[in-house]
Motif scaffolding. Structure first.
Motif, PDB file in Angstrom:
ATOM      1  N   GLY A  28       0.778  -1.240   0.000  1.00 56.62           N
ATOM      2  CA  GLY A  28       0.000   0.000   0.000  1.00 56.62           C
ATOM      3  C   GLY A  28       0.804   1.282   0.000  1.00 56.62           C
ATOM      4  O   GLY A  28       0.234   2.369   0.117  1.00 56.62           O
ATOM      5  N   ALA A  29       2.128   1.185  -0.132  1.00 62.84           N
ATOM      6  CA  ALA A  29       2.951   2.403  -0.093  1.00 62.84           C
ATOM      7  C   ALA A  29       2.937   3.116  -1.441  1.00 62.84           C
ATOM      8  O   ALA A  29       2.799   2.485  -2.492  1.00 62.84           O
ATOM      9  N   GLU A  30       3.086   4.430  -1.378  1.00 62.91           N
ATOM     10  CA  GLU A  30       3.281   5.225  -2.588  1.00 62.91           C
ATOM     11  C   GLU A  30       4.775   5.183  -2.923  1.00 62.91           C
ATOM     12  O   GLU A  30       5.620   5.320  -2.043  1.00 62.91           O
ATOM     13  N   ILE A  31       5.095   5.007  -4.205  1.00 58.40           N
ATOM     14  CA  ILE A  31       6.480   4.735  -4.600  1.00 58.40           C
ATOM     15  C   ILE A  31       7.109   5.905  -5.358  1.00 58.40           C
ATOM     16  O   ILE A  31       6.633   6.296  -6.421  1.00 58.40           O
ATOM     17  N   LEU A  32       8.203   6.429  -4.807  1.00 57.45           N
ATOM     18  CA  LEU A  32       9.044   7.398  -5.501  1.00 57.45           C
ATOM     19  C   LEU A  32      10.382   6.719  -5.761  1.00 57.45           C
ATOM     20  O   LEU A  32      10.865   5.958  -4.917  1.00 57.45           O
ATOM     21  N   VAL A  33      10.970   7.004  -6.921  1.00 61.58           N
ATOM     22  CA  VAL A  33      12.186   6.304  -7.312  1.00 61.58           C
ATOM     23  C   VAL A  33      13.297   7.301  -7.625  1.00 61.58           C
ATOM     24  O   VAL A  33      13.041   8.361  -8.218  1.00 61.58           O
ATOM     25  N   GLY A  34      14.526   6.973  -7.228  1.00 61.65           N
ATOM     26  CA  GLY A  34      15.707   7.739  -7.626  1.00 61.65           C
ATOM     27  C   GLY A  34      16.526   6.900  -8.583  1.00 61.65           C
ATOM     28  O   GLY A  34      16.936   5.793  -8.236  1.00 61.65           O
ATOM     29  N   THR A  35      16.744   7.420  -9.785  1.00 61.89           N
ATOM     30  CA  THR A  35      17.450   6.661 -10.822  1.00 61.89           C
ATOM     31  C   THR A  35      18.734   7.387 -11.215  1.00 61.89           C
ATOM     32  O   THR A  35      18.734   8.604 -11.425  1.00 61.89           O
ATOM     33  N   TRP A  36      19.814   6.629 -11.303  1.00 65.26           N
ATOM     34  CA  TRP A  36      21.120   7.171 -11.668  1.00 65.26           C
ATOM     35  C   TRP A  36      21.015   7.959 -12.970  1.00 65.26           C
ATOM     36  O   TRP A  36      20.450   7.447 -13.943  1.00 65.26           O
ATOM     37  N   VAL A  37      21.552   9.169 -12.989  1.00 64.32           N
ATOM     38  CA  VAL A  37      21.365  10.079 -14.127  1.00 64.32           C
ATOM     39  C   VAL A  37      21.665   9.421 -15.484  1.00 64.32           C
ATOM     40  O   VAL A  37      20.835   9.490 -16.392  1.00 64.32           O
ATOM     41  N   PRO A  38      22.816   8.748 -15.636  1.00 63.44           N
ATOM     42  CA  PRO A  38      23.107   8.191 -16.971  1.00 63.44           C
ATOM     43  C   PRO A  38      22.121   7.100 -17.405  1.00 63.44           C
ATOM     44  O   PRO A  38      22.067   6.758 -18.582  1.00 63.44           O
ATOM     45  N   ALA A  39      21.364   6.545 -16.457  1.00 59.73           N
ATOM     46  CA  ALA A  39      20.438   5.458 -16.783  1.00 59.73           C
ATOM     47  C   ALA A  39      18.992   5.956 -16.874  1.00 59.73           C
ATOM     48  O   ALA A  39      18.085   5.189 -17.212  1.00 59.73           O
ATOM     49  N   LEU A  40      18.802   7.253 -16.609  1.00 55.43           N
ATOM     50  CA  LEU A  40      17.440   7.784 -16.456  1.00 55.43           C
ATOM     51  C   LEU A  40      16.593   7.682 -17.722  1.00 55.43           C
ATOM     52  O   LEU A  40      15.455   7.208 -17.689  1.00 55.43           O
ATOM     53  N   ASN A  41      17.184   8.136 -18.848  1.00 54.83           N
ATOM     54  CA  ASN A  41      16.424   8.172 -20.098  1.00 54.83           C
ATOM     55  C   ASN A  41      15.874   6.828 -20.492  1.00 54.83           C
ATOM     56  O   ASN A  41      14.683   6.674 -20.765  1.00 54.83           O
ATOM     57  N   ILE A  66       4.515   3.999 -10.224  1.00 60.57           N
ATOM     58  CA  ILE A  66       5.608   4.810  -9.691  1.00 60.57           C
ATOM     59  C   ILE A  66       5.150   6.255  -9.784  1.00 60.57           C
ATOM     60  O   ILE A  66       4.924   6.775 -10.880  1.00 60.57           O
ATOM     61  N   ALA A  67       4.976   6.905  -8.624  1.00 55.19           N
ATOM     62  CA  ALA A  67       4.418   8.257  -8.615  1.00 55.19           C
ATOM     63  C   ALA A  67       5.347   9.235  -9.325  1.00 55.19           C
ATOM     64  O   ALA A  67       4.914  10.098 -10.069  1.00 55.19           O
ATOM     65  N   LYS A  68       6.659   9.092  -9.091  1.00 58.29           N
ATOM     66  CA  LYS A  68       7.606   9.983  -9.777  1.00 58.29           C
ATOM     67  C   LYS A  68       9.001   9.382  -9.788  1.00 58.29           C
ATOM     68  O   LYS A  68       9.410   8.748  -8.814  1.00 58.29           O
ATOM     69  N   VAL A  69       9.697   9.586 -10.889  1.00 58.09           N
ATOM     70  CA  VAL A  69      11.094   9.160 -10.997  1.00 58.09           C
ATOM     71  C   VAL A  69      11.982  10.400 -10.919  1.00 58.09           C
ATOM     72  O   VAL A  69      11.788  11.353 -11.678  1.00 58.09           O
ATOM     73  N   TYR A  70      12.932  10.386  -9.979  1.00 54.69           N
ATOM     74  CA  TYR A  70      13.865  11.503  -9.810  1.00 54.69           C
ATOM     75  C   TYR A  70      15.230  11.109 -10.346  1.00 54.69           C
ATOM     76  O   TYR A  70      15.705  10.018 -10.061  1.00 54.69           O
ATOM     77  N   ALA A  71      15.852  12.020 -11.095  1.00 57.01           N
ATOM     78  CA  ALA A  71      17.250  11.821 -11.474  1.00 57.01           C
ATOM     79  C   ALA A  71      18.096  11.960 -10.213  1.00 57.01           C
ATOM     80  O   ALA A  71      17.832  12.832  -9.385  1.00 57.01           O
ATOM     81  N   LEU A  72      19.092  11.069 -10.067  1.00 56.19           N
ATOM     82  CA  LEU A  72      19.923  11.088  -8.850  1.00 56.19           C
ATOM     83  C   LEU A  72      21.335  10.621  -9.170  1.00 56.19           C
ATOM     84  O   LEU A  72      21.516   9.639  -9.891  1.00 56.19           O
ATOM     85  N   ASP A  73      22.318  11.327  -8.683  1.00 58.74           N
ATOM     86  CA  ASP A  73      23.663  10.764  -8.610  1.00 58.74           C
ATOM     87  C   ASP A  73      24.138  10.917  -7.175  1.00 58.74           C
ATOM     88  O   ASP A  73      24.479  12.017  -6.732  1.00 58.74           O
ATOM     89  N   ALA A  74      24.134   9.811  -6.459  1.00 62.91           N
ATOM     90  CA  ALA A  74      24.381   9.808  -5.017  1.00 62.91           C
ATOM     91  C   ALA A  74      25.848  10.001  -4.666  1.00 62.91           C
ATOM     92  O   ALA A  74      26.228   9.949  -3.501  1.00 62.91           O
ATOM     93  N   VAL A  75      26.693  10.229  -5.666  1.00 64.12           N
ATOM     94  CA  VAL A  75      28.100  10.512  -5.422  1.00 64.12           C
ATOM     95  C   VAL A  75      28.319  12.003  -5.146  1.00 64.12           C
ATOM     96  O   VAL A  75      29.372  12.412  -4.669  1.00 64.12           O
ATOM     97  N   LYS A 108      10.661  17.042  -1.038  1.00 68.88           N
ATOM     98  CA  LYS A 108       9.956  17.825  -0.018  1.00 68.88           C
ATOM     99  C   LYS A 108       8.928  18.758  -0.662  1.00 68.88           C
ATOM    100  O   LYS A 108       7.777  18.831  -0.224  1.00 68.88           O
ATOM    101  N   GLN A 109       9.364  19.435  -1.726  1.00 70.83           N
ATOM    102  CA  GLN A 109       8.458  20.324  -2.470  1.00 70.83           C
ATOM    103  C   GLN A 109       7.256  19.561  -3.021  1.00 70.83           C
ATOM    104  O   GLN A 109       6.114  20.002  -2.934  1.00 70.83           O
ATOM    105  N   ASP A 110       7.549  18.384  -3.601  1.00 71.94           N
ATOM    106  CA  ASP A 110       6.505  17.612  -4.285  1.00 71.94           C
ATOM    107  C   ASP A 110       5.548  16.937  -3.309  1.00 71.94           C
ATOM    108  O   ASP A 110       4.348  16.876  -3.545  1.00 71.94           O
TER     109      ASP A 110
END
Ligand code: NAD
Length: 286
Positions: A28-41, A66-75, A108-110
Protein backbone atom coordinates in the motif's frame (compact mmCIF):
# COMPACT_ATOMS: atom_id res chain seq x y z
CA UNK A 1 -2.78 6.45 6.22
CA UNK A 2 -0.67 5.10 3.38
CA UNK A 3 3.09 5.37 3.60
CA UNK A 4 5.41 6.95 1.09
CA UNK A 5 8.73 5.41 0.09
CA UNK A 6 11.74 6.81 -1.74
CA UNK A 7 13.82 4.05 -3.32
CA UNK A 8 17.25 5.05 -4.61
CA UNK A 9 18.86 2.73 -7.16
CA UNK A 10 16.32 1.48 -9.69
CA UNK A 11 17.18 1.54 -13.39
CA UNK A 12 15.46 -1.63 -14.64
CA UNK A 13 13.18 -4.43 -13.43
CA UNK A 14 15.94 -6.93 -12.58
CA UNK A 15 17.49 -5.57 -9.39
CA UNK A 16 16.67 -5.62 -5.70
CA UNK A 17 15.39 -2.03 -5.78
CA UNK A 18 12.61 -2.93 -8.20
CA UNK A 19 11.57 -5.94 -6.10
CA UNK A 20 11.53 -3.81 -2.94
CA UNK A 21 9.41 -1.19 -4.69
CA UNK A 22 6.93 -3.91 -5.66
CA UNK A 23 6.67 -5.36 -2.16
CA UNK A 24 6.19 -1.90 -0.68
CA UNK A 25 3.58 -1.05 -3.35
CA UNK A 26 1.76 -4.33 -2.66
CA UNK A 27 1.63 -3.29 1.01
CA UNK A 28 0.00 0.00 0.00
CA UNK A 29 2.95 2.40 -0.09
CA UNK A 30 3.28 5.23 -2.59
CA UNK A 31 6.48 4.74 -4.60
CA UNK A 32 9.04 7.40 -5.50
CA UNK A 33 12.19 6.30 -7.31
CA UNK A 34 15.71 7.74 -7.63
CA UNK A 35 17.45 6.66 -10.82
CA UNK A 36 21.12 7.17 -11.67
CA UNK A 37 21.37 10.08 -14.13
CA UNK A 38 23.11 8.19 -16.97
CA UNK A 39 20.44 5.46 -16.78
CA UNK A 40 17.44 7.78 -16.46
CA UNK A 41 16.42 8.17 -20.10
CA UNK A 42 16.33 4.51 -20.94
CA UNK A 43 14.53 3.66 -17.68
CA UNK A 44 11.82 6.27 -18.19
CA UNK A 45 11.40 5.40 -21.86
CA UNK A 46 11.10 1.69 -21.10
CA UNK A 47 8.61 2.43 -18.33
CA UNK A 48 6.50 4.65 -20.60
CA UNK A 49 6.56 2.12 -23.47
CA UNK A 50 5.30 -0.65 -21.22
CA UNK A 51 8.50 -2.70 -21.31
CA UNK A 52 8.19 -3.35 -17.57
CA UNK A 53 4.43 -3.94 -17.49
CA UNK A 54 4.73 -7.70 -16.96
CA UNK A 55 7.04 -7.13 -13.99
CA UNK A 56 4.78 -4.41 -12.63
CA UNK A 57 2.00 -6.90 -11.82
CA UNK A 58 1.27 -7.03 -8.08
CA UNK A 59 -0.20 -10.02 -6.24
CA UNK A 60 -3.73 -8.53 -6.53
CA UNK A 61 -3.38 -8.24 -10.31
CA UNK A 62 -3.01 -4.45 -10.39
CA UNK A 63 0.11 -2.75 -11.77
CA UNK A 64 2.65 -1.04 -9.52
CA UNK A 65 2.47 2.72 -10.03
CA UNK A 66 5.61 4.81 -9.69
CA UNK A 67 4.42 8.26 -8.62
CA UNK A 68 7.61 9.98 -9.78
CA UNK A 69 11.09 9.16 -11.00
CA UNK A 70 13.86 11.50 -9.81
CA UNK A 71 17.25 11.82 -11.47
CA UNK A 72 19.92 11.09 -8.85
CA UNK A 73 23.66 10.76 -8.61
CA UNK A 74 24.38 9.81 -5.02
CA UNK A 75 28.10 10.51 -5.42
CA UNK A 76 27.41 14.25 -5.27
CA UNK A 77 25.86 15.96 -2.25
CA UNK A 78 25.24 19.43 -3.69
CA UNK A 79 25.83 21.32 -6.97
CA UNK A 80 29.16 22.73 -5.71
CA UNK A 81 30.53 19.17 -5.60
CA UNK A 82 29.91 18.42 -9.27
CA UNK A 83 33.06 18.68 -11.40
CA UNK A 84 32.97 20.51 -14.73
CA UNK A 85 33.43 17.38 -16.86
CA UNK A 86 30.35 15.80 -15.29
CA UNK A 87 28.27 18.99 -15.61
CA UNK A 88 29.04 19.17 -19.32
CA UNK A 89 28.79 15.41 -19.93
CA UNK A 90 25.98 14.76 -22.38
CA UNK A 91 24.62 11.89 -20.27
CA UNK A 92 23.91 14.48 -17.55
CA UNK A 93 22.83 17.36 -19.79
CA UNK A 94 19.10 16.65 -19.97
CA UNK A 95 18.58 16.28 -16.22
CA UNK A 96 18.72 18.78 -13.37
CA UNK A 97 18.59 18.88 -9.56
CA UNK A 98 20.07 15.42 -9.23
CA UNK A 99 22.52 15.88 -6.33
CA UNK A 100 21.39 14.29 -3.06
CA UNK A 101 20.55 17.61 -1.43
CA UNK A 102 18.54 18.79 -4.44
CA UNK A 103 16.62 15.52 -4.75
CA UNK A 104 15.63 15.67 -1.07
CA UNK A 105 14.54 19.30 -1.53
CA UNK A 106 12.49 18.41 -4.62
CA UNK A 107 10.81 15.48 -2.88
CA UNK A 108 9.96 17.82 -0.02
CA UNK A 109 8.46 20.32 -2.47
CA UNK A 110 6.51 17.61 -4.29
CA UNK A 111 5.28 15.48 -1.37
CA UNK A 112 6.26 17.08 1.94
CA UNK A 113 7.37 13.95 3.76
CA UNK A 114 8.32 10.29 3.31
CA UNK A 115 8.16 7.31 5.67
CA UNK A 116 10.55 4.83 4.09
CA UNK A 117 14.01 5.37 2.59
CA UNK A 118 15.67 2.58 0.60
CA UNK A 119 19.30 2.63 -0.60
CA UNK A 120 19.73 -0.02 -3.27
CA UNK A 121 22.79 1.19 -5.10
CA UNK A 122 26.47 0.44 -5.31
CA UNK A 123 29.31 1.10 -7.68
CA UNK A 124 32.95 0.06 -7.65
CA UNK A 125 34.85 0.97 -10.81
CA UNK A 126 37.61 -1.55 -9.99
CA UNK A 127 35.34 -4.31 -8.62
CA UNK A 128 36.96 -6.94 -10.87
CA UNK A 129 40.44 -6.20 -9.44
CA UNK A 130 41.75 -7.90 -6.30
CA UNK A 131 42.12 -5.55 -3.32
CA UNK A 132 45.92 -5.71 -3.61
CA UNK A 133 45.65 -4.35 -7.16
CA UNK A 134 43.05 -1.68 -6.39
CA UNK A 135 44.08 1.96 -6.76
CA UNK A 136 43.41 4.54 -4.07
CA UNK A 137 41.08 6.29 -6.50
CA UNK A 138 39.11 3.11 -7.22
CA UNK A 139 38.86 2.20 -3.54
CA UNK A 140 37.63 5.65 -2.55
CA UNK A 141 35.18 5.68 -5.47
CA UNK A 142 33.69 2.39 -4.23
CA UNK A 143 33.29 3.83 -0.73
CA UNK A 144 31.86 7.08 -2.08
CA UNK A 145 29.24 5.46 -4.31
CA UNK A 146 28.39 2.48 -2.08
CA UNK A 147 28.82 3.67 1.53
CA UNK A 148 28.95 7.44 1.93
CA UNK A 149 26.06 7.70 -0.55
CA UNK A 150 23.93 6.14 2.18
CA UNK A 151 25.14 8.48 4.93
CA UNK A 152 24.41 11.38 2.60
CA UNK A 153 20.95 10.14 1.58
CA UNK A 154 19.89 9.55 5.17
CA UNK A 155 21.33 12.89 6.29
CA UNK A 156 19.38 14.79 3.62
CA UNK A 157 16.15 12.81 3.87
CA UNK A 158 15.87 12.54 7.67
CA UNK A 159 14.45 16.07 7.98
CA UNK A 160 11.52 15.05 5.75
CA UNK A 161 11.04 11.57 7.27
CA UNK A 162 8.10 11.07 9.58
CA UNK A 163 8.97 9.79 13.09
CA UNK A 164 8.56 6.02 13.17
CA UNK A 165 10.02 5.83 9.68
CA UNK A 166 12.39 3.18 8.46
CA UNK A 167 15.55 3.19 6.37
CA UNK A 168 17.00 0.14 4.59
CA UNK A 169 20.11 -0.59 2.57
CA UNK A 170 21.46 -3.66 0.79
CA UNK A 171 24.72 -5.31 1.75
CA UNK A 172 26.66 -8.47 0.90
CA UNK A 173 28.42 -11.17 2.95
CA UNK A 174 31.78 -10.18 1.36
CA UNK A 175 31.95 -7.55 4.14
CA UNK A 176 32.71 -10.23 6.73
CA UNK A 177 33.92 -13.32 4.85
CA UNK A 178 36.36 -13.63 1.99
CA UNK A 179 34.60 -13.68 -1.38
CA UNK A 180 37.32 -13.74 -4.04
CA UNK A 181 36.18 -11.72 -7.05
CA UNK A 182 34.30 -9.06 -5.07
CA UNK A 183 37.18 -6.64 -5.28
CA UNK A 184 38.01 -3.01 -5.91
CA UNK A 185 37.25 -2.09 -2.30
CA UNK A 186 33.64 -3.28 -2.60
CA UNK A 187 34.11 -5.68 0.33
CA UNK A 188 35.44 -2.72 2.34
CA UNK A 189 32.49 -0.58 1.21
CA UNK A 190 29.99 -3.17 2.47
CA UNK A 191 31.85 -3.44 5.80
CA UNK A 192 31.56 0.34 6.17
CA UNK A 193 27.88 0.22 5.23
CA UNK A 194 27.17 -2.39 7.93
CA UNK A 195 29.11 -0.53 10.61
CA UNK A 196 27.40 2.71 9.62
CA UNK A 197 24.03 0.96 9.92
CA UNK A 198 24.72 0.52 13.65
CA UNK A 199 25.95 4.06 14.26
CA UNK A 200 23.21 5.62 12.11
CA UNK A 201 20.55 3.56 13.91
CA UNK A 202 21.67 5.23 17.14
CA UNK A 203 21.81 8.75 15.76
CA UNK A 204 18.62 8.53 13.67
CA UNK A 205 16.82 6.64 16.42
CA UNK A 206 17.65 9.09 19.17
CA UNK A 207 17.13 12.23 17.12
CA UNK A 208 14.24 11.30 14.84
CA UNK A 209 12.80 7.91 15.89
CA UNK A 210 13.91 6.43 12.57
CA UNK A 211 14.95 2.76 12.36
CA UNK A 212 18.01 1.83 10.29
CA UNK A 213 18.67 -1.71 9.06
CA UNK A 214 20.51 -3.42 6.23
CA UNK A 215 19.65 -6.59 4.34
CA UNK A 216 22.54 -8.92 3.53
CA UNK A 217 21.18 -10.42 0.33
CA UNK A 218 22.22 -13.57 -1.48
CA UNK A 219 23.30 -13.53 -5.12
CA UNK A 220 20.89 -12.17 -7.77
CA UNK A 221 21.55 -11.85 -11.51
CA UNK A 222 21.05 -8.06 -11.57
CA UNK A 223 22.68 -5.66 -14.00
CA UNK A 224 25.23 -4.61 -11.37
CA UNK A 225 26.01 -8.22 -10.43
CA UNK A 226 26.55 -9.23 -14.05
CA UNK A 227 29.14 -6.46 -14.33
CA UNK A 228 31.15 -8.10 -11.53
CA UNK A 229 31.45 -11.22 -13.66
CA UNK A 230 31.13 -14.12 -11.20
CA UNK A 231 27.41 -14.00 -10.45
CA UNK A 232 26.54 -17.35 -12.08
CA UNK A 233 29.25 -19.09 -10.04
CA UNK A 234 27.89 -17.47 -6.87
CA UNK A 235 24.33 -18.51 -7.66
CA UNK A 236 25.43 -22.10 -8.32
CA UNK A 237 27.51 -22.09 -5.12
CA UNK A 238 24.57 -20.81 -3.13
CA UNK A 239 22.22 -23.39 -4.58
CA UNK A 240 24.69 -26.21 -3.80
CA UNK A 241 25.62 -25.10 -0.29
CA UNK A 242 22.75 -23.19 1.34
CA UNK A 243 20.51 -24.72 4.01
CA UNK A 244 17.57 -23.90 1.72
CA UNK A 245 18.37 -25.33 -1.69
CA UNK A 246 16.19 -23.14 -3.85
CA UNK A 247 16.61 -20.22 -6.17
CA UNK A 248 16.75 -16.90 -4.29
CA UNK A 249 14.05 -14.61 -5.68
CA UNK A 250 14.41 -10.83 -5.65
CA UNK A 251 10.86 -10.76 -4.25
CA UNK A 252 12.06 -12.55 -1.11
CA UNK A 253 14.39 -9.63 -0.44
CA UNK A 254 11.56 -7.24 -1.34
CA UNK A 255 9.27 -8.89 1.20
CA UNK A 256 11.92 -8.72 3.94
CA UNK A 257 12.32 -5.01 3.18
CA UNK A 258 8.54 -4.50 3.42
CA UNK A 259 8.59 -6.26 6.79
CA UNK A 260 11.48 -4.10 8.04
CA UNK A 261 9.65 -0.97 6.89
CA UNK A 262 6.43 -2.00 8.63
CA UNK A 263 5.28 -1.67 12.25
CA UNK A 264 5.81 -5.44 12.56
CA UNK A 265 9.52 -4.58 12.87
CA UNK A 266 9.02 -1.67 15.28
CA UNK A 267 11.76 -2.83 17.68
CA UNK A 268 14.27 -3.85 15.02
CA UNK A 269 17.05 -1.37 14.30
CA UNK A 270 20.82 -1.38 13.82
CA UNK A 271 20.75 -4.91 12.42
CA UNK A 272 22.05 -6.88 9.47
CA UNK A 273 19.25 -9.19 8.32
CA UNK A 274 20.34 -12.10 6.13
CA UNK A 275 18.05 -12.91 3.22
CA UNK A 276 20.23 -15.50 1.51
CA UNK A 277 18.60 -18.93 1.95
CA UNK A 278 20.81 -19.28 5.04
CA UNK A 279 24.15 -19.42 3.22
CA UNK A 280 25.78 -17.06 5.77
CA UNK A 281 25.38 -19.71 8.48
CA UNK A 282 27.46 -22.35 6.68
CA UNK A 283 31.09 -22.80 7.69
CA UNK A 284 32.20 -25.00 4.81
CA UNK A 285 30.86 -25.93 1.41
CA UNK A 286 29.19 -29.34 1.15
P1 NAD B 1 21.11 -3.01 -9.78
O1 NAD B 1 21.98 -2.81 -10.98
O2 NAD B 1 19.68 -3.29 -10.00
O3 NAD B 1 21.18 -1.75 -8.80
C1 NAD B 1 22.28 -0.91 -8.64
C2 NAD B 1 21.81 0.47 -9.01
O4 NAD B 1 22.74 1.46 -8.56
C3 NAD B 1 21.67 0.69 -10.52
O5 NAD B 1 20.34 1.07 -10.81
C4 NAD B 1 22.63 1.84 -10.80
O6 NAD B 1 22.15 2.69 -11.82
C5 NAD B 1 22.66 2.53 -9.46
N1 NAD B 1 23.78 3.43 -9.22
C6 NAD B 1 25.11 3.19 -9.39
N2 NAD B 1 25.82 4.29 -9.07
C7 NAD B 1 24.92 5.24 -8.67
C8 NAD B 1 25.04 6.59 -8.23
N3 NAD B 1 26.24 7.19 -8.13
N4 NAD B 1 23.91 7.28 -7.92
C9 NAD B 1 22.70 6.69 -8.03
N5 NAD B 1 22.53 5.41 -8.44
C10 NAD B 1 23.63 4.71 -8.77
O7 NAD B 1 21.82 -4.16 -8.95
P2 NAD B 1 21.49 -4.85 -7.55
O8 NAD B 1 22.38 -6.03 -7.52
O9 NAD B 1 20.06 -5.05 -7.34
O10 NAD B 1 22.06 -3.81 -6.49
C11 NAD B 1 21.29 -3.19 -5.48
C12 NAD B 1 21.99 -3.33 -4.13
O11 NAD B 1 21.98 -4.71 -3.75
C13 NAD B 1 23.45 -2.90 -4.14
O12 NAD B 1 23.76 -2.25 -2.92
C14 NAD B 1 24.18 -4.23 -4.19
O13 NAD B 1 25.50 -4.16 -3.67
C15 NAD B 1 23.26 -5.05 -3.31
N6 NAD B 1 23.46 -6.51 -3.38
C16 NAD B 1 23.37 -7.17 -4.57
C17 NAD B 1 23.56 -8.55 -4.62
C18 NAD B 1 23.46 -9.31 -5.93
O14 NAD B 1 23.86 -10.46 -6.01
N7 NAD B 1 22.88 -8.73 -6.97
C19 NAD B 1 23.84 -9.26 -3.44
C20 NAD B 1 23.92 -8.57 -2.23
C21 NAD B 1 23.73 -7.19 -2.22
Amino acid sequence: KGKRAFIAGIADDNGYGWAIAKSLAAAGAEILVGTWVPALNIFETSLRRGKFDESRVLPDGSLMEIAKVYALDAVYDSPEDVPEDVKTNKRYAGASNWTVQEVAATVKQDYGTIDILVHSLANGPEVTKPLLETSRKGYLAALSASSYSYVSLLKHFIPIMNPGGSSISLTYIASEKIIPGYGGGMSSAKAALESDTRVLSFEAGRQHKIRVNTISAGPLRSRAAKAIGFIDTMIDYSLANSPLQKELLADEVGNAAAFLASPLASAITGTVIYVDNGLHAMGVGV
